[in-house]
Design a protein around this motif. Structure first.
Motif, mmCIF file in Angstrom:
data_model
loop_
_atom_site.group_PDB
_atom_site.id
_atom_site.type_symbol
_atom_site.label_atom_id
_atom_site.label_comp_id
_atom_site.label_asym_id
_atom_site.label_seq_id
_atom_site.Cartn_x
_atom_site.Cartn_y
_atom_site.Cartn_z
ATOM 1 N N PHE A 142 24.693 31.832 34.927
ATOM 2 C CA PHE A 142 25.652 32.467 35.833
ATOM 3 C C PHE A 142 26.772 33.127 35.043
ATOM 4 C CE2 PHE A 142 23.733 29.507 38.756
ATOM 5 C CZ PHE A 142 23.870 30.076 40.017
ATOM 6 N N TYR A 143 27.231 34.264 35.545
ATOM 7 C CA TYR A 143 28.562 34.705 35.150
ATOM 8 C C TYR A 143 29.530 33.669 35.718
ATOM 9 C CZ TYR A 143 26.516 39.090 33.696
ATOM 10 O OH TYR A 143 25.758 40.036 33.057
ATOM 11 N N LYS A 144 30.564 33.364 34.976
ATOM 12 C CA LYS A 144 31.340 32.176 35.305
ATOM 13 C C LYS A 144 32.774 32.294 34.806
ATOM 14 C CE LYS A 144 31.275 27.212 34.250
ATOM 15 N NZ LYS A 144 32.599 27.271 33.578
ATOM 16 N N PHE A 145 33.715 31.835 35.647
ATOM 17 C CA PHE A 145 35.090 31.680 35.201
ATOM 18 C C PHE A 145 35.187 30.418 34.336
ATOM 19 C CE2 PHE A 145 36.406 33.928 39.344
ATOM 20 C CZ PHE A 145 36.390 35.162 38.726
ATOM 21 N N ALA A 146 36.286 30.298 33.609
ATOM 22 C CA ALA A 146 36.425 29.180 32.670
ATOM 23 C C ALA A 146 36.420 27.823 33.387
ATOM 24 C CB ALA A 146 37.697 29.346 31.848
ATOM 25 N N ASP A 205 30.453 38.120 29.786
ATOM 26 C CA ASP A 205 29.903 39.223 29.022
ATOM 27 C C ASP A 205 28.592 38.754 28.402
ATOM 28 O OD1 ASP A 205 30.631 37.549 26.913
ATOM 29 O OD2 ASP A 205 32.384 38.737 26.365
ATOM 30 N N PRO A 206 27.832 39.647 27.741
ATOM 31 C CA PRO A 206 26.557 39.221 27.160
ATOM 32 C C PRO A 206 26.680 38.053 26.197
ATOM 33 C CG PRO A 206 26.637 41.607 27.279
ATOM 34 C CD PRO A 206 27.998 41.119 27.684
ATOM 35 N N ALA A 207 27.721 38.041 25.378
ATOM 36 C CA ALA A 207 27.888 36.943 24.432
ATOM 37 C C ALA A 207 28.063 35.609 25.152
ATOM 38 C CB ALA A 207 29.082 37.212 23.519
ATOM 39 N N GLY A 208 28.839 35.611 26.237
ATOM 40 C CA GLY A 208 29.038 34.389 27.005
ATOM 41 C C GLY A 208 27.761 33.913 27.669
ATOM 42 N N VAL A 209 26.964 34.842 28.176
ATOM 43 C CA VAL A 209 25.686 34.488 28.804
ATOM 44 C C VAL A 209 24.732 33.904 27.764
ATOM 45 C CG1 VAL A 209 23.637 35.437 29.931
ATOM 46 C CG2 VAL A 209 25.917 36.143 30.690
ATOM 47 N N VAL A 210 24.664 34.504 26.600
ATOM 48 C CA VAL A 210 23.779 34.001 25.548
ATOM 49 C C VAL A 210 24.204 32.608 25.096
ATOM 50 C CG1 VAL A 210 23.077 34.326 23.150
ATOM 51 C CG2 VAL A 210 23.019 36.252 24.737
ATOM 52 N N GLU A 211 25.494 32.388 24.959
ATOM 53 C CA GLU A 211 25.974 31.065 24.551
ATOM 54 C C GLU A 211 25.630 30.024 25.610
ATOM 55 O OE1 GLU A 211 27.171 27.979 22.548
ATOM 56 O OE2 GLU A 211 26.976 30.005 21.715
ATOM 57 N N GLN A 212 25.745 30.405 26.881
ATOM 58 C CA GLN A 212 25.358 29.506 27.961
ATOM 59 C C GLN A 212 23.876 29.161 27.851
ATOM 60 O OE1 GLN A 212 25.005 30.461 32.523
ATOM 61 N NE2 GLN A 212 27.189 30.357 32.009
ATOM 62 N N ALA A 213 23.041 30.167 27.587
ATOM 63 C CA ALA A 213 21.605 29.942 27.453
ATOM 64 C C ALA A 213 21.296 29.044 26.262
ATOM 65 C CB ALA A 213 20.884 31.276 27.317
ATOM 66 N N ARG A 214 22.017 29.248 25.166
ATOM 67 C CA ARG A 214 21.810 28.380 24.001
ATOM 68 C C ARG A 214 22.049 26.918 24.369
ATOM 69 N NH1 ARG A 214 25.361 32.118 20.642
ATOM 70 N NH2 ARG A 214 23.946 33.592 19.616
ATOM 71 N N GLY A 274 32.868 26.451 29.788
ATOM 72 C CA GLY A 274 33.655 27.626 29.455
ATOM 73 C C GLY A 274 33.261 28.838 30.267
ATOM 74 N N ALA A 275 33.887 29.980 29.968
ATOM 75 C CA ALA A 275 33.642 31.216 30.698
ATOM 76 C C ALA A 275 32.387 31.907 30.176
ATOM 77 C CB ALA A 275 34.842 32.142 30.579
ATOM 78 N N ALA A 276 31.784 32.719 31.042
ATOM 79 C CA ALA A 276 30.671 33.594 30.659
ATOM 80 C C ALA A 276 30.829 34.879 31.459
ATOM 81 C CB ALA A 276 29.326 32.938 30.937
ATOM 82 N N ASP A 318 31.800 21.467 42.142
ATOM 83 C CA ASP A 318 30.987 22.640 41.839
ATOM 84 C C ASP A 318 31.770 23.529 40.878
ATOM 85 O OD1 ASP A 318 28.547 23.859 42.154
ATOM 86 O OD2 ASP A 318 29.071 24.935 43.978
ATOM 87 N N PRO A 319 31.171 24.005 39.790
ATOM 88 C CA PRO A 319 31.903 24.868 38.858
ATOM 89 C C PRO A 319 32.061 26.282 39.415
ATOM 90 C CG PRO A 319 29.645 24.561 38.110
ATOM 91 C CD PRO A 319 29.821 23.672 39.309
ATOM 92 N N PRO A 320 32.955 27.091 38.837
ATOM 93 C CA PRO A 320 33.239 28.434 39.362
ATOM 94 C C PRO A 320 32.180 29.451 38.951
ATOM 95 C CG PRO A 320 34.650 27.989 37.487
ATOM 96 C CD PRO A 320 33.876 26.727 37.743
ATOM 97 N N LEU A 321 31.002 29.338 39.571
ATOM 98 C CA LEU A 321 29.886 30.230 39.290
ATOM 99 C C LEU A 321 29.979 31.457 40.197
ATOM 100 C CD1 LEU A 321 27.051 27.535 39.192
ATOM 101 C CD2 LEU A 321 28.514 28.316 37.317
ATOM 102 N N LEU A 322 29.737 32.628 39.635
ATOM 103 C CA LEU A 322 29.905 33.893 40.350
ATOM 104 C C LEU A 322 28.578 34.406 40.908
ATOM 105 C CD1 LEU A 322 32.202 35.494 37.649
ATOM 106 C CD2 LEU A 322 32.937 34.889 39.946
ATOM 107 N N ASN A 323 28.673 35.050 42.061
ATOM 108 C CA ASN A 323 27.525 35.755 42.636
ATOM 109 C C ASN A 323 28.040 36.932 43.448
ATOM 110 O OD1 ASN A 323 28.063 34.863 45.457
ATOM 111 N ND2 ASN A 323 27.467 32.849 44.682
ATOM 112 N N THR A 324 27.139 37.655 44.057
ATOM 113 C CA THR A 324 27.548 38.870 44.756
ATOM 114 C C THR A 324 28.440 38.587 45.955
ATOM 115 O OG1 THR A 324 26.719 40.933 45.744
ATOM 116 C CG2 THR A 324 25.520 38.909 46.258
ATOM 117 N N GLN A 325 28.437 37.345 46.455
ATOM 118 C CA GLN A 325 29.268 36.979 47.592
ATOM 119 C C GLN A 325 30.614 36.389 47.185
ATOM 120 O OE1 GLN A 325 28.562 37.406 50.995
ATOM 121 N NE2 GLN A 325 26.981 38.722 50.155
#
Length: 420
Positions: free
Chosen positions: A155-159, A169-178, A165-167, A19-26
């Protein structure tokens, strides 16, 4: 009773999947997460497959049910619930923690039992379909669509060690979506929020709206916000959000937020059992419910929930948690039978690099074709299953229960969940 459809044995195989290092409120996902593969074998020699959470508390309920199911028919879905209620313990609350695995509110034995029964019910349906030469959707009344639309899960994400890769900030989230758009053709995007200060998550949604104008966008902070924070976010994003999912915790907070904004509120937390439906619907606390057959007790009960939503004019989408191809096949089969599935379904599947099925499902234009093969339409990769089970056996026990908070405290010893 057709003797060919009698259950001869049930095999339970707990596994650990990467499982990758995906972030959530928990917190953050651990390097491996537990899942449970259920095999129901009939006297006719047919094996049906199911999948659910694999934490020890689920295993403790699955084992007595597996023993008790032998001798029953795979057609007896209603009896399966009565059997589980008899052999899997009482309905008292297990503890006061939020279920980090699914972020569905406080754990109870009833909720845990339904998540176990879901895998057994799917396995029985798979076995029945294989025995009759029918796809599962035919056993549920027939499909109303030939493909099911899914949404990219951002997801916000560690590298980490993966290719994404990491996400952070907004740029990282947009790149993930791309990348989701390029690889899978997803048309809608959902961001798991409740991780960064709300204004930063608003900025990320705004960046997505600019990059993908007109695409449906969703934001899910898993109840991490106060009523006033939720209302401020709703005001900021009212022109771009398809819906805002669980901005507050509990029906009281959701009802208050809903009464003060026109942004549609969705839930996967305050409505996850039938007992929670009447109050939430009566108070107009939610306009969209995210169904999840793992939560509600299987595919038949998912259809019952869909009928309730249709009756009360509540929209329907579908929740996802870390899952493999067996569960994705089950999700697709039941989604194909829901006439008023109003929104694209969630799925974590593109994040998963390992599986126990021989052929990975392939998304085209953000959709999965509905299989017409007998049963679920997937086959078990026994070598992969054995390897993932060996990983579970070799674990010292620290990963056999998902704990996002513990994983985050390995990064920051003083970390604790934040309510914004």
């Amino acid at each position: 009773m057709n003797p060919e459809l009698i259950v001869e044995e049930v095999r339970l195989t707990p596994i650990l999947i990467a499982d990758p290092p995906l972030l959530n409120t928990q917190g953050v996902h651990q390097p491996f997460t537990p899942r449970l593969v259920v095999e129901v074998v009939t006297r006719g020699g047919v094996t049906g497959l199911g999948e659910t959470y694999g934490d020890r508390r689920y295993l403790d309920l699955a084992r007595p049910l597996a023993e008790a199911l032998s001798g029953h028919s795979v057609t007896d879905m209603n009896g399966l619930f009565a059997l589980a209620a008899r052999v899997c313990g009482d309905s008292r609350a297990v503890d006061g923690r939020v279920d980090a695995g699914g972020l569905r509110g406080v754990q109870t034995a009833d909720k845990l039992r339904l998540s176990v029964v879901s895998a057994f019910e799917v396995a029985c349906l798979d076995a029945l379909g294989r025995s009759l030469g029918l796809p599962v959707h035919a056993l549920l009344g027939g499909k109303v669509r030939d493909s099911v639309e899914y949404s990219a899960y951002l997801f916000y994400k560690f590298a980490g060690t993966d290719e994404w890769g990491a996400a952070l900030d907004p740029a990282g989230v947009v790149e993930q979506a791309r990348r989701f758009d390029r690889l899978y053709g997803f048309r809608s995007f959902k961001l798991k929020g409740g991780v960064l200060p709300p204004e930063q998550e608003v900025a990320a949604i705004r960046a997505l709206a600019e990059e993908f104008p007109g695409r449906p966008l969703r934001l899910d902070p898993n109840g991490a916000w106060s009523v006033e924070t939720a209302l401020e976010v709703a005001r900021e994003l009212k022109d771009v959000l398809e819906y805002l999912e669980d901005p507050g915790t509990g029906t009281d907070a959701m009802a208050e937020i809903a009464s003060r904004t026109d942004v549609p509120l969705a839930t996967n937390m305050c409505v996850t059992t039938f007992e929670e439906v009447p109050e939430a619907f009566a108070r107009d606390a939610v306009r969209i419910v995210l169904c999840d057959h793992h939560y509600w007790g299987g595919l038949h009960r998912t259809r019952e929930l869909a009928a309730l939503c249709r009756t009360y004019g509540v929209g329907l989408s579908m929740h996802s948690n870390t899952h493999l191809g067996i569960s994705l096949a089950a999700m697709t089969q039941v989604a194909a039978t829901l006439p008023h599935l109003d929104h694209a379904c969630d799925t974590h599947y593109p994040w998963q690099t390992e599986d126990v099925v021989t052929t990975r499902p392939v998304f085209h234009d953000g959709r999965l074709a509905v299989s017409d093969a007998p049963g679920l339409g997937v086959e078990l990769d026994r070598e992969a299953l054995a390897a993932l089970h060996r990983r579970w056996l070799d674990d010292d026990g620290s990963l056999r229960d998902r704990d996002d908070a513990a994983a985050m405290r390995e990064v920051d010893l003083a970390w604790s969940p934040t309510r914004w």
